[in-house]
Write a protein that holds these residues in place. Structure first.
Motif, PDB file in Angstrom:
ATOM      1  N   VAL A  25       0.831  -1.208   0.000  1.00 43.53           N
ATOM      2  CA  VAL A  25       0.000   0.000   0.000  1.00 43.53           C
ATOM      3  C   VAL A  25       0.863   1.255   0.000  1.00 43.53           C
ATOM      4  CG1 VAL A  25      -1.653   1.350   1.345  1.00 43.53           C
ATOM      5  CG2 VAL A  25      -1.983  -1.111   1.086  1.00 43.53           C
ATOM      6  N   LEU A  26       1.877   1.274   0.857  1.00 48.30           N
ATOM      7  CA  LEU A  26       2.673   2.482   1.061  1.00 48.30           C
ATOM      8  C   LEU A  26       3.860   2.591   0.107  1.00 48.30           C
ATOM      9  CD1 LEU A  26       2.823   2.497   4.967  1.00 48.30           C
ATOM     10  CD2 LEU A  26       1.250   3.795   3.499  1.00 48.30           C
ATOM     11  N   GLY A  27       4.299   1.459  -0.440  1.00 43.10           N
ATOM     12  CA  GLY A  27       5.512   1.481  -1.235  1.00 43.10           C
ATOM     13  C   GLY A  27       6.767   1.554  -0.388  1.00 43.10           C
ATOM     14  N   TRP A  28       6.684   1.107   0.862  1.00 41.01           N
ATOM     15  CA  TRP A  28       7.838   1.084   1.760  1.00 41.01           C
ATOM     16  C   TRP A  28       8.550  -0.259   1.642  1.00 41.01           C
ATOM     17  CZ3 TRP A  28       6.828   3.663   7.176  1.00 41.01           C
ATOM     18  CH2 TRP A  28       6.310   4.942   6.989  1.00 41.01           C
ATOM     19  N   GLU A  29       9.869  -0.233   1.803  1.00 44.81           N
ATOM     20  CA  GLU A  29      10.662  -1.450   1.662  1.00 44.81           C
ATOM     21  C   GLU A  29      10.699  -2.230   2.972  1.00 44.81           C
ATOM     22  OE1 GLU A  29      12.088  -2.770  -1.017  1.00 44.81           O
ATOM     23  OE2 GLU A  29      11.177  -1.173  -2.213  1.00 44.81           O
ATOM     24  N   PRO A  30      10.571  -3.561   2.902  1.00 39.97           N
ATOM     25  CA  PRO A  30      10.694  -4.368   4.120  1.00 39.97           C
ATOM     26  C   PRO A  30      12.153  -4.518   4.529  1.00 39.97           C
ATOM     27  CG  PRO A  30      10.297  -5.765   2.226  1.00 39.97           C
ATOM     28  CD  PRO A  30      10.209  -4.352   1.728  1.00 39.97           C
ATOM     29  N   ALA A  31      12.371  -4.569   5.836  1.00 37.55           N
ATOM     30  CA  ALA A  31      13.691  -4.901   6.370  1.00 37.55           C
ATOM     31  C   ALA A  31      13.719  -6.394   6.651  1.00 37.55           C
ATOM     32  CB  ALA A  31      13.970  -4.099   7.632  1.00 37.55           C
ATOM     33  N   ASP A  32      14.864  -6.893   7.067  1.00 31.91           N
ATOM     34  CA  ASP A  32      14.974  -8.310   7.379  1.00 31.91           C
ATOM     35  C   ASP A  32      14.070  -8.656   8.557  1.00 31.91           C
ATOM     36  OD1 ASP A  32      16.827  -8.656   5.377  1.00 31.91           O
ATOM     37  OD2 ASP A  32      18.561  -8.377   6.701  1.00 31.91           O
ATOM     38  N   ALA A  33      13.349  -9.767   8.449  1.00 29.25           N
ATOM     39  CA  ALA A  33      12.488 -10.225   9.532  1.00 29.25           C
ATOM     40  C   ALA A  33      13.335 -10.809  10.661  1.00 29.25           C
ATOM     41  CB  ALA A  33      11.500 -11.261   9.019  1.00 29.25           C
ATOM     42  N   SER A  34      12.781 -10.797  11.870  1.00 26.83           N
ATOM     43  CA  SER A  34      13.454 -11.372  13.026  1.00 26.83           C
ATOM     44  C   SER A  34      12.399 -11.991  13.938  1.00 26.83           C
ATOM     45  CB  SER A  34      14.234 -10.286  13.785  1.00 26.83           C
ATOM     46  OG  SER A  34      13.336  -9.402  14.439  1.00 26.83           O
ATOM     47  N   ASP A  35      12.866 -12.581  15.035  1.00 30.78           N
ATOM     48  CA  ASP A  35      11.931 -13.145  16.009  1.00 30.78           C
ATOM     49  C   ASP A  35      11.098 -12.059  16.664  1.00 30.78           C
ATOM     50  OD1 ASP A  35      12.896 -15.663  15.464  1.00 30.78           O
ATOM     51  OD2 ASP A  35      14.310 -15.661  17.148  1.00 30.78           O
ATOM     52  N   ASP A  36      11.546 -10.808  16.525  1.00 30.50           N
ATOM     53  CA  ASP A  36      10.855  -9.672  17.135  1.00 30.50           C
ATOM     54  C   ASP A  36       9.925  -8.987  16.144  1.00 30.50           C
ATOM     55  OD1 ASP A  36      10.274  -8.106  19.304  1.00 30.50           O
ATOM     56  OD2 ASP A  36      11.817  -6.611  18.868  1.00 30.50           O
ATOM     57  N   GLY A  37       9.515  -9.699  15.104  1.00 28.91           N
ATOM     58  CA  GLY A  37       8.552  -9.145  14.170  1.00 28.91           C
ATOM     59  C   GLY A  37       9.166  -8.736  12.848  1.00 28.91           C
ATOM     60  N   VAL A  38       8.379  -8.001  12.076  1.00 31.25           N
ATOM     61  CA  VAL A  38       8.756  -7.574  10.728  1.00 31.25           C
ATOM     62  C   VAL A  38       8.660  -6.055  10.664  1.00 31.25           C
ATOM     63  CG1 VAL A  38       8.311  -7.891   8.269  1.00 31.25           C
ATOM     64  CG2 VAL A  38       7.716  -9.715   9.876  1.00 31.25           C
ATOM     65  N   VAL A  39       9.576  -5.444   9.936  1.00 32.79           N
ATOM     66  CA  VAL A  39       9.660  -3.983   9.859  1.00 32.79           C
ATOM     67  C   VAL A  39       9.584  -3.551   8.408  1.00 32.79           C
ATOM     68  CG1 VAL A  39      11.119  -1.964  10.305  1.00 32.79           C
ATOM     69  CG2 VAL A  39      11.062  -3.843  11.948  1.00 32.79           C
ATOM     70  N   ILE A  40       8.851  -2.467   8.129  1.00 29.67           N
ATOM     71  CA  ILE A  40       8.959  -1.810   6.833  1.00 29.67           C
ATOM     72  C   ILE A  40       9.499  -0.403   7.066  1.00 29.67           C
ATOM     73  CG2 ILE A  40       7.195  -3.215   5.732  1.00 29.67           C
ATOM     74  CD1 ILE A  40       5.241  -0.894   5.998  1.00 29.67           C
ATOM     75  N   LEU A  41      10.326   0.043   6.125  1.00 26.06           N
ATOM     76  CA  LEU A  41      11.112   1.258   6.315  1.00 26.06           C
ATOM     77  C   LEU A  41      10.595   2.389   5.447  1.00 26.06           C
ATOM     78  CD1 LEU A  41      14.634  -0.412   6.185  1.00 26.06           C
ATOM     79  CD2 LEU A  41      13.318   0.203   8.224  1.00 26.06           C
ATOM     80  N   PRO A  42      10.521   3.607   5.982  1.00 23.65           N
ATOM     81  CA  PRO A  42      10.038   4.752   5.208  1.00 23.65           C
ATOM     82  C   PRO A  42      11.048   5.168   4.158  1.00 23.65           C
ATOM     83  CG  PRO A  42      10.919   5.513   7.297  1.00 23.65           C
ATOM     84  CD  PRO A  42      10.957   4.000   7.344  1.00 23.65           C
ATOM     85  N   PRO A  43      10.606   5.843   3.098  1.00 27.39           N
ATOM     86  CA  PRO A  43      11.551   6.320   2.084  1.00 27.39           C
ATOM     87  C   PRO A  43      12.482   7.395   2.619  1.00 27.39           C
ATOM     88  CG  PRO A  43       9.338   7.138   1.647  1.00 27.39           C
ATOM     89  CD  PRO A  43       9.203   6.131   2.741  1.00 27.39           C
ATOM     90  N   ASP A  44      12.022   8.142   3.631  1.00 26.67           N
ATOM     91  CA  ASP A  44      12.830   9.178   4.254  1.00 26.67           C
ATOM     92  C   ASP A  44      13.406   8.626   5.546  1.00 26.67           C
ATOM     93  OD1 ASP A  44      13.906  11.354   5.528  1.00 26.67           O
ATOM     94  OD2 ASP A  44      12.136  12.626   5.384  1.00 26.67           O
ATOM     95  N   ALA A  45      14.721   8.597   5.651  1.00 25.36           N
ATOM     96  CA  ALA A  45      15.366   8.016   6.831  1.00 25.36           C
ATOM     97  C   ALA A  45      14.993   8.746   8.112  1.00 25.36           C
ATOM     98  CB  ALA A  45      16.885   8.023   6.647  1.00 25.36           C
ATOM     99  N   ALA A  46      14.520   9.971   8.008  1.00 25.57           N
ATOM    100  CA  ALA A  46      14.156  10.736   9.191  1.00 25.57           C
ATOM    101  C   ALA A  46      12.787  10.346   9.735  1.00 25.57           C
ATOM    102  CB  ALA A  46      14.170  12.239   8.882  1.00 25.57           C
ATOM    103  N   GLY A  47      11.998   9.585   8.963  1.00 26.70           N
ATOM    104  CA  GLY A  47      10.650   9.228   9.382  1.00 26.70           C
ATOM    105  C   GLY A  47      10.630   8.010  10.280  1.00 26.70           C
ATOM    106  N   PHE A  48       9.460   7.706  10.829  1.00 26.70           N
ATOM    107  CA  PHE A  48       9.302   6.517  11.659  1.00 26.70           C
ATOM    108  C   PHE A  48       9.163   5.288  10.775  1.00 26.70           C
ATOM    109  CE2 PHE A  48       5.050   8.350  11.018  1.00 26.70           C
ATOM    110  CZ  PHE A  48       4.371   7.272  10.486  1.00 26.70           C
ATOM    111  N   ARG A  49       9.496   4.152  11.323  1.00 25.26           N
ATOM    112  CA  ARG A  49       9.255   2.877  10.658  1.00 25.26           C
ATOM    113  C   ARG A  49       7.959   2.271  11.187  1.00 25.26           C
ATOM    114  NH1 ARG A  49      14.633  -0.073  11.899  1.00 25.26           N
ATOM    115  NH2 ARG A  49      15.351   1.975  11.285  1.00 25.26           N
ATOM    116  N   ILE A  50       7.483   1.201  10.553  1.00 23.02           N
ATOM    117  CA  ILE A  50       6.306   0.490  11.036  1.00 23.02           C
ATOM    118  C   ILE A  50       6.733  -0.929  11.346  1.00 23.02           C
ATOM    119  CG2 ILE A  50       3.931  -0.218  10.568  1.00 23.02           C
ATOM    120  CD1 ILE A  50       3.705   2.067   8.591  1.00 23.02           C
ATOM    121  N   ARG A  51       6.408  -1.370  12.568  1.00 23.46           N
ATOM    122  CA  ARG A  51       6.788  -2.711  13.020  1.00 23.46           C
ATOM    123  C   ARG A  51       5.533  -3.550  13.244  1.00 23.46           C
ATOM    124  NH1 ARG A  51      11.111  -4.130  16.098  1.00 23.46           N
ATOM    125  NH2 ARG A  51       9.923  -4.261  18.038  1.00 23.46           N
TER     126      ARG A  51
END
Length: 237
Positions: A25-51
């Motif tokens: 939906v957002l066009g955000w890139e996923p980061a590597d998954a871990s036992d602590d969940g999955v993260v998608i990263l904003p296009p702007d490094a200054a923004g928040f991520r979604i976990r």
């Protein structure tokens, strides 16, 4: 140095699936998954991520917070809605009126969000995620303004909104009446500290602003769970 908004977290029954949906939906890139969940990263490094964190707690009532996605044109709004439906979202009825221009949807885990019509001046220049719209009191809006050192950009009729000094997504609170809290929130804030900031010192500052420690707990390791003045969970790491 105060806490920074590191992530907006979703407690999810299927974290990987929900991350794929929101990444699409957002066009955000996923980061590597871990036992602590999955993260998608904003296009702007200054923004928040979604976990997206694994949770077995059942959904109880509507969420206290939801995303408002912006549209530059009516065509863009229609494209966003079509993409949401294609990725597994659905239309839902939360009592919206037919003449209202926004479209209310839910992700595959049932989390509500809106696609806002073009021309919304309040969300102009905020980005695709125009706002995280929350149920909450004026007190909690003022608390988060102080906690994050984000200025109040709206404070009228018990409604508040804050925004980072660098711009981007607004966080808003609609004022009373605030529905009673039922269970643990499915969406919550995760704050992070600068390397030169002591965790306990920052927790003490947040408590002095109106946060509380649930049950007097001291947290675990490098993470402390707190409640804001409206009883919403958040984590400091």
């Amino acid at each position: 140095m105060t806490s920074q908004l590191f992530a907006i977290c979703f407690n999810a029954t299927r974290p990987s699936d929900l991350a794929r949906f929101w990444s699409g939906v957002l066009g955000w890139e996923p980061a590597d998954a871990s036992d602590d969940g999955v993260v998608i990263l904003p296009p702007d490094a200054a923004g928040f991520r979604i976990r997206f964190l694994p949770s077995r707690e059942p959904r109880t009532g509507r969420n206290r917070a939801h995303f408002d996605l912006t549209s530059a044109t009516p065509e863009e709004q229609r494209r966003t809605v079509a993409r949401v439906l294609e990725l597994g979202g659905e239309h839902i009825d939360v009592g919206q009126l037919p003449e209202e221009g926004h479209v209310v949807l839910a992700d595959p885990d049932g989390n509500e969000f809106c696609v806002i019509e073009a021309g919304n001046k309040f969300l102009a220049d905020t980005g695709f995620i125009g706002a995280l719209a929350c149920d909450g009191t004026r007190e909690v809006g003022c608390f988060w303004s102080e906690a994050l050192r984000w200025p109040l950009v709206w404070d009228q009729d018990q409604e508040t909104a804050i925004q980072s000094p660098s711009g981007g997504t607004k966080i808003t609170w609609g004022g009373p009446p605030v529905a009673p809290k039922t269970g643990t929130n499915r969406l919550f804030f995760e704050l992070s500290l600068a390397a030169d900031t002591a965790l306990e010192a920052e927790v003490d500052r947040l408590v002095s602003l109106g946060a509380t420690r649930p049950g007097g707990g001291e947290g675990h390791g490098e993470r402390v769970l707190l409640l804001d003045p409206d009883g919403n969970e958040f984590v400091v790491r």
